[in-house]
Design an enzyme around this catalytic site. Structure first.
Site, PDB file in Angstrom:
ATOM      1  N   ASP A  70       0.838  -1.213   0.000  1.00  0.00           N
ATOM      2  CA  ASP A  70       0.000   0.000   0.000  1.00  0.00           C
ATOM      3  C   ASP A  70       0.870   1.258   0.000  1.00  0.00           C
ATOM      4  O   ASP A  70       1.998   1.242   0.502  1.00  0.00           O
ATOM      5  CB  ASP A  70      -0.915  -0.031   1.237  1.00  0.00           C
ATOM      6  N   ASN A  85     -10.971  -2.552  -5.140  1.00  0.00           N
ATOM      7  CA  ASN A  85     -10.206  -1.668  -6.037  1.00  0.00           C
ATOM      8  C   ASN A  85     -10.875  -1.510  -7.413  1.00  0.00           C
ATOM      9  O   ASN A  85     -10.550  -0.589  -8.161  1.00  0.00           O
ATOM     10  CB  ASN A  85      -8.766  -2.162  -6.218  1.00  0.00           C
TER      11      ASN A  85
HETATM   12  C1  IPE Z   1      -5.520  -2.646  -0.059  1.00  0.00           C
HETATM   13  O1  IPE Z   1      -5.107  -1.341  -0.347  1.00  0.00           O
HETATM   14  C2  IPE Z   1      -5.523  -3.461  -1.306  1.00  0.00           C
HETATM   15  C3  IPE Z   1      -4.220  -3.696  -1.911  1.00  0.00           C
HETATM   16  C4  IPE Z   1      -3.061  -3.408  -1.386  1.00  0.00           C
HETATM   17  C5  IPE Z   1      -4.259  -4.367  -3.172  1.00  0.00           C
HETATM   18  P1  IPE Z   1      -6.170  -0.154  -0.476  1.00  0.00           P
HETATM   19  O2  IPE Z   1      -5.378   1.086  -0.609  1.00  0.00           O
HETATM   20  O3  IPE Z   1      -7.136  -0.457  -1.551  1.00  0.00           O
HETATM   21  O4  IPE Z   1      -6.895  -0.246   0.936  1.00  0.00           O
HETATM   22  P2  IPE Z   1      -7.845   0.759   1.710  1.00  0.00           P
HETATM   23  O5  IPE Z   1      -8.977   1.089   0.800  1.00  0.00           O
HETATM   24  O6  IPE Z   1      -7.054   1.981   2.045  1.00  0.00           O
HETATM   25  O7  IPE Z   1      -8.255   0.023   2.938  1.00  0.00           O
HETATM   26  C1  IPE Z   2      -1.512   0.281  -3.372  1.00  0.00           C
HETATM   27  O1  IPE Z   2      -1.304   1.651  -3.411  1.00  0.00           O
HETATM   28  C2  IPE Z   2      -1.812  -0.302  -4.738  1.00  0.00           C
HETATM   29  C3  IPE Z   2      -3.194  -0.777  -4.890  1.00  0.00           C
HETATM   30  C4  IPE Z   2      -4.093  -0.827  -3.959  1.00  0.00           C
HETATM   31  C5  IPE Z   2      -3.579  -1.262  -6.209  1.00  0.00           C
HETATM   32  P1  IPE Z   2      -2.515   2.668  -3.412  1.00  0.00           P
HETATM   33  O2  IPE Z   2      -2.894   2.944  -4.829  1.00  0.00           O
HETATM   34  O3  IPE Z   2      -3.601   2.219  -2.540  1.00  0.00           O
HETATM   35  O4  IPE Z   2      -1.804   3.953  -2.802  1.00  0.00           O
HETATM   36  P2  IPE Z   2      -2.409   4.981  -1.757  1.00  0.00           P
HETATM   37  O5  IPE Z   2      -2.949   4.201  -0.609  1.00  0.00           O
HETATM   38  O6  IPE Z   2      -3.485   5.734  -2.487  1.00  0.00           O
HETATM   39  O7  IPE Z   2      -1.256   5.840  -1.375  1.00  0.00           O
HETATM   40 MG    MG Z   3      -4.026   2.489  -0.550  1.00  0.00          MG
END
Ligand code: IPE
Ligand code: IPE
Ligand code: MG
Length: 240
Positions: free
Chosen positions: A16, A64
């Site tokens: 993340d 997602n």
């Molecule tokens: C969790 O990350 C899913 C992945 C790392 C693939 P998100 O960024 O989607 O999670 P939330 O929404 O902040 O909980």
């Molecule tokens: C994790 O990074 C990747 C996925 C969940 C696909 P994020 O895209 O959630 O990055 P933040 O949380 O917005 O920084």
């Molecule tokens: Mg995230």
């Protein structure tokens, strides 16, 4: 070779913070995802070096799919590209590649690249790399329950087996059947939640949270998580 019990058999990572990494640099979110692929490579190589048997990565959750269409499609493109690029490395390092999740929602080209990569690495034995795509923990439990219910409905002789079913038997219906539960779950970027990840399988996982954003999480960070794991006392409800 004697196993070092301080090294987790299965390390799982909720990757993340890609978006925030890009934002801090005044770049598009996509740049953060692209840089995150470098962290995947670094951690995969380090996991092999350290003797981890299973490395699993939460790459894309069912939730997602609710992101802007552009971001979803650029993430899917990136996955196809990364898989094609990494295949030679998987083969030379003996890495078996597996994708788990609701694959019905993935597009045809991505699915066929996944099948190809899984087929070509199927006999690799050094380490298994599991990528969770279009995955959620509740989806997994639900698909297991549905499959079991349908099997029992089609074959009444299964009813006694269902009555006597154990936790281990039910684990065999999860998408992760045959893969040991994660010993260590790492989440980057400072969020302190499980976000519908491995809900059934995380029952006794050690949790490790770090503020480091995923694109900055490389060998040194991976080693730090393993060092922290080595200090944990896993009691499983017993008294020691
Ligand atoms: C969790 O990350 C899913 C992945 C790392 C693939 P998100 O960024 O989607 O999670 P939330 O929404 O902040 O909980
Ligand atoms: C994790 O990074 C990747 C996925 C969940 C696909 P994020 O895209 O959630 O990055 P933040 O949380 O917005 O920084
Ligand atoms: Mg995230």
């Amino acid at each position: 070779m004697e196993r070092n019990y301080k090294i987790p058999v299965h390390v799982s990572i909720i990757m993340d913070g890609n978006g925030r990494w890009a934002k801090e640099r005044g770049r598009e979110r996509f740049c953060g995802h692209a840089e995150g692929v470098e962290s995947v490579r670094a951690c995969t190589e380090e996991a092999v070096r350290k003797g981890v048997r299973y490395l699993s990565l939460f790459a894309f959750s069912e939730e997602n799919w609710n992101r802007p269409r552009d971001e979803v499609s650029s993430l899917m493109e990136l996955m196809v590209k990364a898989m094609v690029n990494e295949l030679p490395t998987f083969l030379s390092n003996g890495i078996r590649f597996v994708v788990l999740g609701n694959r019905e929602r993935l597009d045809g080209r991505l699915n066929s690249e996944i099948d190809e990569c899984m087929r070509r690495t199927a006999a690799c034995v050094n380490m298994t790399l599991v990528v969770f795509l279009s995955y959620s923990g509740r989806w997994d439990i639900l698909q297991a329950a549905k499959r079991l219910a349908l099997e029992a409905a089609a074959d009444p002789s299964m009813v006694p087996k269902v009555k006597d079913m154990t936790i281990e038997d039910f684990s065999g219906y999860m998408s992760t059947a045959g893969i040991p539960d994660p010993d260590l779950i790492i989440r980057t970027s400072g969020e302190l939640r499980i976000s519908n990840y491995l809900l059934w399988q995380c029952a006794y996982s050690e949790m490790y949270f770090t503020d480091t954003l995923w694109p900055d999480f490389r060998e040194g960070e991976f080693d730090a998580a393993l060092a922290e794991y080595a200090k944990r006392d896993r009691r499983y409800g017993k008294v020691k």
